[in-house]
Design an enzyme around this catalytic site. Sequence first.
Site, PDB file in Angstrom:
ATOM      1  N   LYS A   1      -3.122  -3.674   8.092  1.00 32.61           N
ATOM      2  CA  LYS A   1      -4.206  -3.515   7.223  1.00 32.61           C
ATOM      3  C   LYS A   1      -4.861  -5.014   6.227  1.00 32.61           C
ATOM      4  CE  LYS A   1      -2.670   1.168   5.629  1.00 32.61           C
ATOM      5  NZ  LYS A   1      -2.215   1.875   4.431  1.00 32.61           N
TER       6      LYS A   1
ATOM      7  N   TYR B   1      18.710  -1.990 -18.754  1.00 25.76           N
ATOM      8  CA  TYR B   1      17.778  -1.640 -19.704  1.00 25.76           C
ATOM      9  C   TYR B   1      18.381  -1.163 -21.096  1.00 25.76           C
ATOM     10  CZ  TYR B   1      15.401  -0.311 -15.286  1.00 25.76           C
ATOM     11  OH  TYR B   1      14.889  -0.306 -13.945  1.00 25.76           O
TER      12      TYR B   1
ATOM     13  N   HIS C   1      43.962   0.664   3.799  1.00 20.92           N
ATOM     14  CA  HIS C   1      44.490  -0.007   2.491  1.00 20.92           C
ATOM     15  C   HIS C   1      44.046  -1.172   2.324  1.00 20.92           C
ATOM     16  CE1 HIS C   1      47.564   2.954   1.174  1.00 20.92           C
ATOM     17  NE2 HIS C   1      47.327   3.452   2.225  1.00 20.92           N
TER      18      HIS C   1
ATOM     19  N   GLU D   1      30.240  -4.604 -13.655  1.00 22.31           N
ATOM     20  CA  GLU D   1      31.000  -3.410 -13.419  1.00 22.31           C
ATOM     21  C   GLU D   1      32.099  -3.361 -12.450  1.00 22.31           C
ATOM     22  OE1 GLU D   1      27.402  -1.583 -11.969  1.00 22.31           O
ATOM     23  OE2 GLU D   1      27.759  -1.486  -9.966  1.00 22.31           O
TER      24      GLU D   1
ATOM     25  N   GLU E   1      16.511  -0.282  -1.908  1.00 29.08           N
ATOM     26  CA  GLU E   1      18.167   0.220  -1.951  1.00 29.08           C
ATOM     27  C   GLU E   1      18.338   0.947  -0.448  1.00 29.08           C
ATOM     28  OE1 GLU E   1      18.711   3.335  -4.794  1.00 29.08           O
ATOM     29  OE2 GLU E   1      20.706   3.831  -4.024  1.00 29.08           O
TER      30      GLU E   1
ATOM     31  N   THR F   1       0.777  -1.169   0.114  1.00 28.48           N
ATOM     32  CA  THR F   1      -0.059  -0.174   0.088  1.00 28.48           C
ATOM     33  C   THR F   1       0.704   1.116  -0.111  1.00 28.48           C
ATOM     34  OG1 THR F   1       0.010  -0.457   2.436  1.00 28.48           O
ATOM     35  CG2 THR F   1      -2.007  -1.064   1.066  1.00 28.48           C
ATOM     36  N   GLY F   2       2.200   0.985   0.114  1.00 24.07           N
ATOM     37  CA  GLY F   2       3.109   2.351  -0.078  1.00 24.07           C
ATOM     38  C   GLY F   2       3.170   2.734  -1.054  1.00 24.07           C
TER      39      GLY F   2
ATOM     40  N   ILE G   1      13.589  -5.185  -3.980  1.00 25.06           N
ATOM     41  CA  ILE G   1      14.046  -3.919  -4.545  1.00 25.06           C
ATOM     42  C   ILE G   1      14.843  -2.912  -3.862  1.00 25.06           C
ATOM     43  CG2 ILE G   1      12.982  -2.003  -6.332  1.00 25.06           C
ATOM     44  CD1 ILE G   1      12.535  -4.920  -7.292  1.00 25.06           C
TER      45      ILE G   1
END
Lengths: 405, 291
Positions: free
Chosen positions: B43, B160, B248, B210, B98, B17-18, B96
């Site tokens: 809820k 993407y 280091h 990467e 982060e 619901t966010g 998802i």
Amino acid sequence: MANANLYIAMNLHEFQSKGLLKKHGVAVPEGMMARTVDEAIKAAELIRESADVEKWVVKAQIHAGGRGKGGGVKVCHTLEEVKKHAGNILGMTLVTPQTGPQGKLVRKILVEQNIYYPGESEPAEYYLSILLNRMKGQNMIMYSPRGGMDIEQVAEETPDQIFTELVDPKVGLQPFQCRKIAFNLNLKGEAYKNMLKFISAVYNTYVDCDASLIEINPVIKTSDYKILAADTKMSIDNNALYRHPDIEAMRDLGEEDPIEVEAGKFDLNYVKLYGNVGCMVNGAGLAMATMDIIKLSGGDPANFLDVGGSANAKRVEEGFRIILKDPNVKAILLNVFGGIVRCDRVAQGVVDAYRNIGEIHVPIIVRLQGTNAEEGKKIIDESGLKVKSAITLEDAAKLVTNVLN
Amino acid sequence: MSILVNKQSLVLVQGFTGHEGTFHAEQMIQYGTRVVGGVTPGKGGQKHLCLPIFNTVDDAVQSTGADVSVIFVPPQAAADAIMEAAEAGIRVIVCITEGIPVKDMMYVKEYLKCRPKSRLIGSNCPGIITPPSTKIGIMPGSIHRPGTIGVVSRSGTLSYEAVDQITKAGLGQSTSIGVGGDPIPGTTIREAVELFMDDPETEAIVMIGEIGGNMENEAALWIREHGTKPVVSFIAGATAPKGRRMGHAGAIIGGKSDTAQAKKEILRECGVHVADSPADIGMVLVNALKK
């Protein structure tokens, strides 16, 4: 950079790190931070009373290593010398192998008892650090009997003198592991016992503070068998700062690049580099790829700038303003892959941002790809602004080459 | 065909619901994903987007038979949400979120080791998509097309870019999976590559990596020993500055093998087709398929 590949951390000063270590029971030299010469003398007097010593060390507090090499660490035998060296170091621009040629202004010093005092045995130096082993997903203690020198050099010359110990997260550091470390460091008697306490307390500090690195180099064994953290570097996992407001308050913005601090206010992730082509991209991975393509096109990236997934008009405008503060920038490449956010909206945002800023004297290349890319290109092309547009990355690269020639 | 998720997957949204949860649940439903409900503690019993809300993941699994969950809760609560999903028997957990503290993910990893039926993807990732109708995450559905190329990436928008080049080259994706960029990922690049090698309908793999860490090298060494399909790769960050680190220790752990140049060399030695420019991913793939 935001993407987590360079896992972001907040760096602490040596005096702050030692404060946190001490709070967790790690033995550190008696010391106090000072901002002025008067404070330094007062600190030296207090240290003399509590530690009963007649020698001090004055150490510049900046976020860079190699301070001794640049003249930022001095041993003082008298209060007169404390006064002299504190006066010299405070306000100096300290250049070390890690600061870059421009150096860093010293605003704070640490006044400490000198722990290299004569006694029944020779002092010895060791290396100890704790950090995440990403492959294992576990914390790792790295240590060496060859302390007090650059550990990268130790790794090169005598890799067999570097030991590691992984810690199982389920149960934490165990006593047998501390014993193993102390034995590998060839310790015995009083010093051995002190080392066990030392290691376990350092590990507790690491876990309790959500540290991403604690590096103590050297750990010193004093002439009377104490084990102390002589020099310390520590950084904290940014993502965990919300549960450590006391540590978050230690952040020293004076140590950070002012443009980067400014960018942070707008949630822009900016890192200054030294090239001639500025760039602004949504997403950290694509941002790095964009920097790479600038290089392949004959330019050099002037910065890393991630505007975040949504790339809205306000952020794009602030991004342009920040990039334009850099006098080296000869062109700007905006690269947005529109997914959920449509390219026509980003294009409109770019046009609005351009008009709000007024005259921009460097060519701008806008590459919009993804949802409604053609519509986005049309908006840019028909805006009448001096902005070149592209849809494929390949075309954007060619435009960069063109404007630089 | 696909890996991990397909048309049969029944998906639950944690943090339903966010703001983020609502927006992306709508997008997923529009794409054709079978979202069967969501979890928002307190809820339970209400409806959102015409779907049932549950108080716990366990309740939701009991009622809906969901086997996949996608997590949109804030970082402070995300580790807890992952563990709740695993305990309820969710097969694929896509996180998802982060910004989860590393320490929390260390404990999550240990927790999941004892629950081998659950696989975590992420955190800090765009999710997983099997076109044409199963999107579990935040990626734009429209750039994907069903096909035979497996895509695995650490980065969102760069994946993407790769997907778009694959589609524009006239090919499509079996599944595209974002493993995320966090230091302790639930699923590694090597694991995703293994799954694609085992998928009979994946013909080739595009692996987007990467700088930093060792995941690409680990995958490369596995490919050298076990690879049966062409693998194409791009490594971002050849021009990224070395981290402005104070200590280091990190340099010794990463060694010299976590730079883009070193990774590319290792990949090439292991028989992977490496694109030097991010603009050439599609072209290198097309050429690799001709061989």
